[in-house]
Design an enzyme around this catalytic site. Structure first.
Site, PDB file in Angstrom:
ATOM      1  N   SER A 126      11.194   5.319  17.313  1.00  0.00           N
ATOM      2  CA  SER A 126      11.433   6.082  16.454  1.00  0.00           C
ATOM      3  C   SER A 126      11.365   4.681  15.085  1.00  0.00           C
ATOM      4  O   SER A 126      11.308   3.744  15.551  1.00  0.00           O
ATOM      5  CB  SER A 126      12.648   5.774  16.000  1.00  0.00           C
ATOM      6  OG  SER A 126      13.503   6.567  15.306  1.00  0.00           O
ATOM      7  N   TYR A 151      21.689   2.746  18.575  1.00  0.00           N
ATOM      8  CA  TYR A 151      20.879   3.582  18.916  1.00  0.00           C
ATOM      9  C   TYR A 151      19.500   2.817  18.475  1.00  0.00           C
ATOM     10  O   TYR A 151      18.822   2.976  19.112  1.00  0.00           O
ATOM     11  CB  TYR A 151      20.706   4.624  18.023  1.00  0.00           C
ATOM     12  CG  TYR A 151      19.433   5.434  18.683  1.00  0.00           C
ATOM     13  CD1 TYR A 151      19.477   6.145  17.647  1.00  0.00           C
ATOM     14  CD2 TYR A 151      18.928   6.572  19.473  1.00  0.00           C
ATOM     15  CE1 TYR A 151      17.461   6.143  17.308  1.00  0.00           C
ATOM     16  CE2 TYR A 151      17.669   6.839  19.144  1.00  0.00           C
ATOM     17  CZ  TYR A 151      17.397   7.272  18.474  1.00  0.00           C
ATOM     18  OH  TYR A 151      15.821   7.573  18.576  1.00  0.00           O
ATOM     19  N   LYS A 155      15.983   1.272  20.741  1.00  0.00           N
ATOM     20  CA  LYS A 155      14.737   1.718  20.740  1.00  0.00           C
ATOM     21  C   LYS A 155      13.654   0.666  20.250  1.00  0.00           C
ATOM     22  O   LYS A 155      12.875   0.175  21.378  1.00  0.00           O
ATOM     23  CB  LYS A 155      14.011   2.154  19.442  1.00  0.00           C
ATOM     24  CG  LYS A 155      14.999   4.119  19.042  1.00  0.00           C
ATOM     25  CD  LYS A 155      14.454   4.806  21.014  1.00  0.00           C
ATOM     26  CE  LYS A 155      14.179   6.128  20.435  1.00  0.00           C
ATOM     27  NZ  LYS A 155      13.638   6.784  22.048  1.00  0.00           N
TER      28      LYS A 155
HETATM   29  C1  WQD Z   1      17.703  13.243   6.896  1.00  0.00           C
HETATM   30  C2  WQD Z   1      17.918  13.438   4.672  1.00  0.00           C
HETATM   31  C3  WQD Z   1      20.705  12.503   5.143  1.00  0.00           C
HETATM   32  C4  WQD Z   1      22.575  15.990   7.341  1.00  0.00           C
HETATM   33  C5  WQD Z   1      17.700  10.599  11.987  1.00  0.00           C
HETATM   34  C6  WQD Z   1      17.823   9.440  13.108  1.00  0.00           C
HETATM   35  C7  WQD Z   1      16.144   8.786  13.054  1.00  0.00           C
HETATM   36  C8  WQD Z   1      15.765  10.376  13.963  1.00  0.00           C
HETATM   37  C9  WQD Z   1      15.799  11.505  13.029  1.00  0.00           C
HETATM   38  C10 WQD Z   1      16.245   9.934  16.260  1.00  0.00           C
HETATM   39  C11 WQD Z   1      18.901  11.832   5.487  1.00  0.00           C
HETATM   40  C12 WQD Z   1      20.371  13.922   4.754  1.00  0.00           C
HETATM   41  C13 WQD Z   1      21.495  14.967   7.020  1.00  0.00           C
HETATM   42  C14 WQD Z   1      23.195  16.816   6.544  1.00  0.00           C
HETATM   43  C15 WQD Z   1      22.749  15.748   4.584  1.00  0.00           C
HETATM   44  N1  WQD Z   1      16.902  10.625  15.345  1.00  0.00           N
HETATM   45  N2  WQD Z   1      21.197  14.922   5.806  1.00  0.00           N
HETATM   46  N3  WQD Z   1      23.146  16.510   4.940  1.00  0.00           N
HETATM   47  O1  WQD Z   1      19.438  10.363   9.170  1.00  0.00           O
HETATM   48  O2  WQD Z   1      16.388  10.477   8.500  1.00  0.00           O
HETATM   49  O3  WQD Z   1      17.373   9.885  10.704  1.00  0.00           O
HETATM   50  O4  WQD Z   1      17.288  11.209  12.923  1.00  0.00           O
HETATM   51  O5  WQD Z   1      14.840   8.785  16.600  1.00  0.00           O
HETATM   52  O6  WQD Z   1      16.329   8.038  14.433  1.00  0.00           O
HETATM   53  O7  WQD Z   1      18.312   8.126  12.639  1.00  0.00           O
HETATM   54  O8  WQD Z   1      17.727  12.084   9.714  1.00  0.00           O
HETATM   55  O9  WQD Z   1      18.194  14.672   9.476  1.00  0.00           O
HETATM   56  O10 WQD Z   1      19.543  13.061   9.877  1.00  0.00           O
HETATM   57  O11 WQD Z   1      18.739  12.933   7.088  1.00  0.00           O
HETATM   58  O12 WQD Z   1      22.585  15.331   2.774  1.00  0.00           O
HETATM   59  O13 WQD Z   1      23.820  17.878   7.187  1.00  0.00           O
HETATM   60  O14 WQD Z   1      19.331  14.279   4.971  1.00  0.00           O
HETATM   61  O15 WQD Z   1      21.496  12.223   4.222  1.00  0.00           O
HETATM   62  O16 WQD Z   1      18.927  11.931   3.477  1.00  0.00           O
HETATM   63  P1  WQD Z   1      17.259  10.772   9.785  1.00  0.00           P
HETATM   64  P2  WQD Z   1      18.382  13.145   8.931  1.00  0.00           P
END
Ligand code: WQD
Length: 341
Positions: A126, A151, A155
């Site tokens: 990741s 997590y 990785k």
């Molecule tokens: C993306 C953006 C949130 C939900 C994570 C893991 C990463 C990988 C992918 C496994 C951020 C914003 C989100 C919501 C929001 N997973 N958001 N409201 O955090 O970049 O990555 O998932 O490998 O390891 O860290 O992805 O989709 O959670 O968030 O505003 O209800 O959307 O703040 O800016 P992230 P995400």
């Protein structure tokens, strides 16, 4: 037919990779403990490809069972290892659950593969290993920063375990560092299946739009980005799945330049949270009701991939755009609401 083991093959990225493997003529064996996936995905894969993968419900932390599996399957050409817990927030609440599951299962798999002479491994890593990069787009040589969560740390540690094993054995391995996987298969028969309230942006959007959740909370719009919301590199899960075959065949065709290689898998483009919301609305003609909320602890400001190594060395690039991915996620959400599973 060449046999490939996919651990976590009933999961989100795993199931899409199984489909691509089968459609490329591979015989696929799945090991999954169903901790974070639904057995009905096997039926869905079969509907898409016409072939039912051989399924072994098993916890990779059970060393004896993993060795027993490989003693009976002595002609597996390679393994693609997805099986792991992946909820960032949960990992901070229950770190030992994550270290035990994600690391014990990997070590068992590596030991059993070594004993069985199965020496090709694709590992699901990741971009989280980069933390907040100092330079964007981020390359594979960027410093691995202190993980923001247990997590992410699993990785990083997993990559090191695999690297060390590749130095002292016949193991060839490729770690694929995913950016943000989104979307669903074009048939809308498989897709993302979050358990409980989705923590990831796109499944929350689709569940909110279908009426399963309330308003989307945009976690902060006071970041140092053009529209104030964080930027990510959102990659279609089918593009991602195809990269796993390219990586596997790089090893089975003896094209690897080193025993251990790492590739970023992203589009090379960054999109903000508001970009995703607006693109979703335009692609689906469905409104997303959202409100600006406080920042989510642990979120980085912005990250997107430098894709040159994947494009020029691995010989893979993305083809599917953000709007196509978001539309496919919506089609899948509508099927779920119709009771497809
Ligand atoms: C993306 C953006 C949130 C939900 C994570 C893991 C990463 C990988 C992918 C496994 C951020 C914003 C989100 C919501 C929001 N997973 N958001 N409201 O955090 O970049 O990555 O998932 O490998 O390891 O860290 O992805 O989709 O959670 O968030 O505003 O209800 O959307 O703040 O800016 P992230 P995400």
């Amino acid at each position: 037919m060449t046999k490939i083991l996919v651990t976590g093959g009933t999961g989100y990225i795993g199931s899409h990779t199984v489909v691509e493997l089968q459609q490329s003529g591979y015989e696929v064996l799945i090991i999954d403990n169903l901790a974070n996936s639904n057995i009905k995905i096997l039926d869905q894969i079969t509907k898409i490809t016409g072939k039912r993968p051989e399924f072994f419900q098993m916890d990779l932390c059970d060393r004896e069972k993993v060795f027993d599996f490989f003693s009976k399957q002595n002609d597996i050409a390679g393994a693609i290892h997805f099986a792991a817990y992946k909820a960032v927030g949960e990992s901070s609440e229950f770190p030992l659950k994550y270290y035990k599951n994600n690391l014990f299962s990997l070590v068992n798999l590596l030991e059993a593969m070594d004993k069985a002479g199965c020496n090709n491994l694709v590992f699901s890593s990741s971009c989280t290993v980069y933390g907040q990069p100092d330079v964007l787009p981020v390359t594979e040589d960027a410093p691995v920063q202190k993980a923001e969560s247990p997590y992410g740390n699993t990785k990083q540690i997993s990559e090191e375990i695999i690297f060390d094993q590749s130095k002292t054995s016949d193991l060839k391995a490729i770690s694929l560092r995913y950016f943000n996987p989104i979307g669903a298969h074009e048939t809308a028969l498989i897709g993302e299946l979050p358990i409980g309230v989705p923590s990831n942006l796109v499944p929350f959007i689709t569940q909110s739009a279908i009426g399963k959740r309330g308003k989307l909370k945009v976690w902060g719009n006071d970041y140092n980005t053009p529209d104030g919301t964080p930027i990510r590199d959102y990659i279609h899960v089918v593009d991602l799945a195809k990269a796993h075959l390219v990586a596997l065949e790089r090893m089975t065709n003896n094209k690897s330049e080193d025993q251990y290689e790492v590739f970023n898998l992203g589009t090379g483009k960054g999109n903000s949270v508001l970009d995703v919301i607006l693109t979703f609305q335009k692609a689906t003609e469905v409104n997303v009701d959202y409100e600006i909320a406080q920042r989510r602890p642990g979120d980085i400001v912005q990250v997107w991939a430098d894709t040159r190594k994947a494009n020029e060395v691995l010989g893979w690039k993305t083809n599917l755009e953000l709007d196509v991915a978001l539309k496919s996620a919506w089609e899948w959400e509508k099927n779920l609401a119709q009771g497809i599973l």
